[in-house]
Design a protein around this motif. Sequence first.
Motif, short mmCIF file in Angstrom:
data_model
loop_
_atom_site.label_atom_id
_atom_site.label_comp_id
_atom_site.label_asym_id
_atom_site.label_seq_id
_atom_site.Cartn_x
_atom_site.Cartn_y
_atom_site.Cartn_z
N GLY A 213 5.47 -1.67 -5.68
CA GLY A 213 6.89 -1.27 -5.42
C GLY A 213 7.40 -1.64 -3.97
O GLY A 213 8.18 -1.94 -3.99
N GLY A 214 6.59 -1.97 -2.79
CA GLY A 214 6.38 -2.44 -1.73
C GLY A 214 6.02 -3.31 -1.31
O GLY A 214 5.65 -4.34 -1.68
N ILE A 215 5.80 -3.23 0.12
CA ILE A 215 4.74 -4.69 1.05
C ILE A 215 4.08 -4.37 1.73
O ILE A 215 3.57 -4.82 2.26
N GLU A 216 2.90 -3.35 1.24
CA GLU A 216 1.75 -3.57 1.23
C GLU A 216 0.69 -4.05 0.47
O GLU A 216 1.22 -4.09 -0.67
N ALA A 217 -0.58 -4.09 0.91
CA ALA A 217 -1.32 -5.05 -0.06
C ALA A 217 -1.00 -4.75 -1.74
O ALA A 217 -1.28 -3.02 -1.86
N PRO A 218 -0.95 -5.21 -2.60
CA PRO A 218 -0.63 -6.75 -2.65
C PRO A 218 0.97 -7.29 -2.67
O PRO A 218 1.03 -8.24 -2.52
N GLY A 219 1.79 -6.56 -1.83
CA GLY A 219 2.93 -6.93 -1.82
C GLY A 219 3.97 -7.16 -2.66
O GLY A 219 4.93 -8.15 -2.45
N PHE A 220 4.66 -6.73 -4.18
CA PHE A 220 4.52 -7.29 -4.94
C PHE A 220 6.16 -6.76 -4.81
O PHE A 220 7.10 -7.38 -5.42
N GLY A 221 6.82 -5.25 -4.48
CA GLY A 221 7.73 -4.40 -4.06
C GLY A 221 8.74 -4.54 -5.40
O GLY A 221 9.87 -5.59 -5.58
N ALA A 222 7.90 -4.69 -6.41
CA ALA A 222 8.88 -4.77 -7.74
C ALA A 222 9.19 -3.37 -7.87
O ALA A 222 7.92 -2.40 -9.27
N SER A 223 10.17 -2.67 -6.84
CA SER A 223 9.56 -1.31 -7.48
C SER A 223 10.64 -0.81 -8.19
O SER A 223 11.99 -1.72 -8.39
N GLY A 224 10.49 0.47 -9.48
CA GLY A 224 10.87 0.77 -10.27
C GLY A 224 10.40 0.15 -11.53
O GLY A 224 10.23 0.16 -12.93
N THR A 225 10.03 -1.18 -11.16
CA THR A 225 8.32 -1.15 -13.01
C THR A 225 6.90 -1.67 -12.25
O THR A 225 6.42 -0.29 -13.07
N ASP A 226 7.10 -2.43 -11.59
CA ASP A 226 5.17 -2.37 -11.40
C ASP A 226 5.27 -0.94 -10.65
O ASP A 226 3.40 -0.91 -11.35
N ASP A 227 5.49 -0.35 -10.12
CA ASP A 227 5.19 1.08 -9.61
C ASP A 227 4.28 1.80 -11.06
O ASP A 227 3.38 2.52 -10.97
N TYR A 228 5.83 1.78 -11.73
CA TYR A 228 5.48 2.64 -12.28
C TYR A 228 3.98 2.23 -13.72
O TYR A 228 3.60 2.75 -13.81
N LEU A 229 4.01 0.92 -13.90
CA LEU A 229 2.87 0.63 -14.49
C LEU A 229 1.62 1.19 -13.73
O LEU A 229 0.64 0.87 -14.45
N CYS A 230 0.99 0.63 -12.62
CA CYS A 230 0.58 0.68 -12.12
C CYS A 230 -0.44 2.08 -12.08
O CYS A 230 -1.58 2.19 -11.85
N ALA A 231 0.23 3.00 -11.87
CA ALA A 231 -0.12 4.38 -12.07
C ALA A 231 -0.34 4.28 -13.51
O ALA A 231 -1.30 5.54 -13.55
N HIS A 232 0.65 4.03 -14.39
CA HIS A 232 -0.43 4.35 -15.97
C HIS A 232 -1.79 3.98 -16.23
O HIS A 232 -2.07 4.72 -16.50
N THR A 233 -1.81 2.66 -15.04
CA THR A 233 -3.62 1.98 -15.27
C THR A 233 -4.19 3.69 -14.70
O THR A 233 -4.97 3.74 -15.43
N VAL A 234 -3.43 3.70 -13.38
CA VAL A 234 -4.62 4.41 -12.49
C VAL A 234 -4.47 6.09 -13.41
O VAL A 234 -5.68 6.15 -13.17
N LEU A 235 -3.24 6.79 -14.01
CA LEU A 235 -3.73 7.60 -14.61
C LEU A 235 -4.81 7.79 -15.56
O LEU A 235 -5.82 8.41 -15.85
N ARG A 236 -4.41 6.63 -16.98
CA ARG A 236 -5.44 6.48 -17.60
C ARG A 236 -7.38 6.33 -17.21
O ARG A 236 -8.07 6.78 -17.95
#
Length: 509
Positions: A213-236
């Motif tokens: 969701g921000g500009i740390e690695a990998p730095g996608f900056g897709a806040s409100g979408t990719d950050d939720y997808l990331c968390a979902h995979t991580v929790l699983r």
Amino acid sequence: MYAVDQRVSVSGYRSKMQDRLFVLLALVLQIGAGAEERELCFQNFKFGVATAAYQVEGAWNVSGKGESIWDRYTHERPDRIFDHQTGDVAADSYHLVEEDVRLLVDLGVQFYRFSISWPRILPSGFSNKINPDGVRYYNKLLDLLNQHNILPVVTMYHWDLPQTLQQLGGWTNPLIADHFVSYARVLFENFGPRVKTWLTFNEPLSFCQGGYGGIEAPGFGASGTDDYLCAHTVLRAHGMVFRMYDREFRKKQQGNVGITLDFSWPEPLTTSKNNQIAAEIFRQFSLGWFAHPIFSETGDYPPIMRKRIDYISKHQHFPRSRLPKFTPQEVEMIKGSADFLGFNHYTTYLVEKNYQPIPAQPSFDYDIGGIKTQKDDWPKSNSTWLKVVPWGFRKALNWVRKAYNNPPIIVTENGVSTRPGTQDLRRINYIEGYLKALHSAIYVDGCDVRGYTYWSLIDNFEWTRGFSERFGLYEVDYASPNKTRTKRLSAAYIAKVAKTRCLPQSWTT
Ligand code: NOJ
């Protein structure tokens, strides 16, 4: 390490009655001792220090190691890193491991928390090819710790995803969870006989929000979408590793598996009802995002997250919520998937309600519903985000106690940054203030905290802040060829605390 004394699973928490008796006893003892001259000691408690692979090891392309997302990011986007620095060499702990263990011995700590670099063990990210030199390196570290009776606390993932897996979308790709399970199996098989305290992930809030969701690695900056997808995979992925440990290793290895979550305390800016609600929503979106699915009785995301993100997504014309949904089986699999909570805490924020209308662009910062600030007169550190607010630590721990039925906790990180220099009285003040708050949280309030970890053993690569923010008990001279480590005053303070398990009553240097 902690839970081993008496196996504790989520279902085996201390009962409410035991808690009350415990608090009562602590109060009686305190009154008896007289508040002023009371020595603050920690019973059945361990002290340790921490580092993480990318931040200290260096040797980024040595002995078969594969590339990580931080290798790629620091090389391709130097503009995003303070002074264009990289972790290519960092503190060179890969080559100086004996020396680092000597520092641990000098400190007298009971444990060392370090992380394993996934691409050093599996250069391609996949478990079909194990790098023998990577295994040798961590075995050497474990041997040295063992020789000195220092327990290992091992993080499997501290932000350095193999770049090969990032090519597949990284944590936004649900399949990465399966690869993480395979990696974890390699770790249990190779190191499980000697490692009894595991953390699957370090700070998913930071690496999902900052990285996707921000500009740390990998730095996608897709806040409100990719950050939720990331968390979902991580929790699983976390739940799957915990269940795999149960099925394949627990009986033989008798260890404990937890997860490290970060929680800055959100205090309402004013006592107004709206700001109090905003601060509570902030807690649910920061700690609750990861803790509710694992540690609550009902599992799944916090209801307020579901409600807000569903609602805002709809108003932004998304055909479905930006917050993914777990299947009922996944909710059950993730619920209760921790023997203890690893807890990182550094600072406190003030939160007020955000009255802005819904923006067209999705953003986590809007979804969270509050605006955070800090007080100008709170003591500063050398990191803009980190102000010294010890009382927030006690409040944060108590919130966890109440929200999740007093889970066993290991504080896996707490610390402060300073400028270069070894006369770090500010660090001593910080540690003393936070340890006093911790003592009250345990012995006055009844929080079940089993250990404390200072971040960090040595100065290290502070992500996009490079080497400009120093958290170490030992200073690292990055300009010297052998990355000379020099003891700071705070190292002597931590040594005293670790050896006596008590706070020194008067500290003169
Ligand atoms: C938390 C992170 O786990 C660690 O990598 C970082 O260096 C410290 N906080 C200090 O910011």
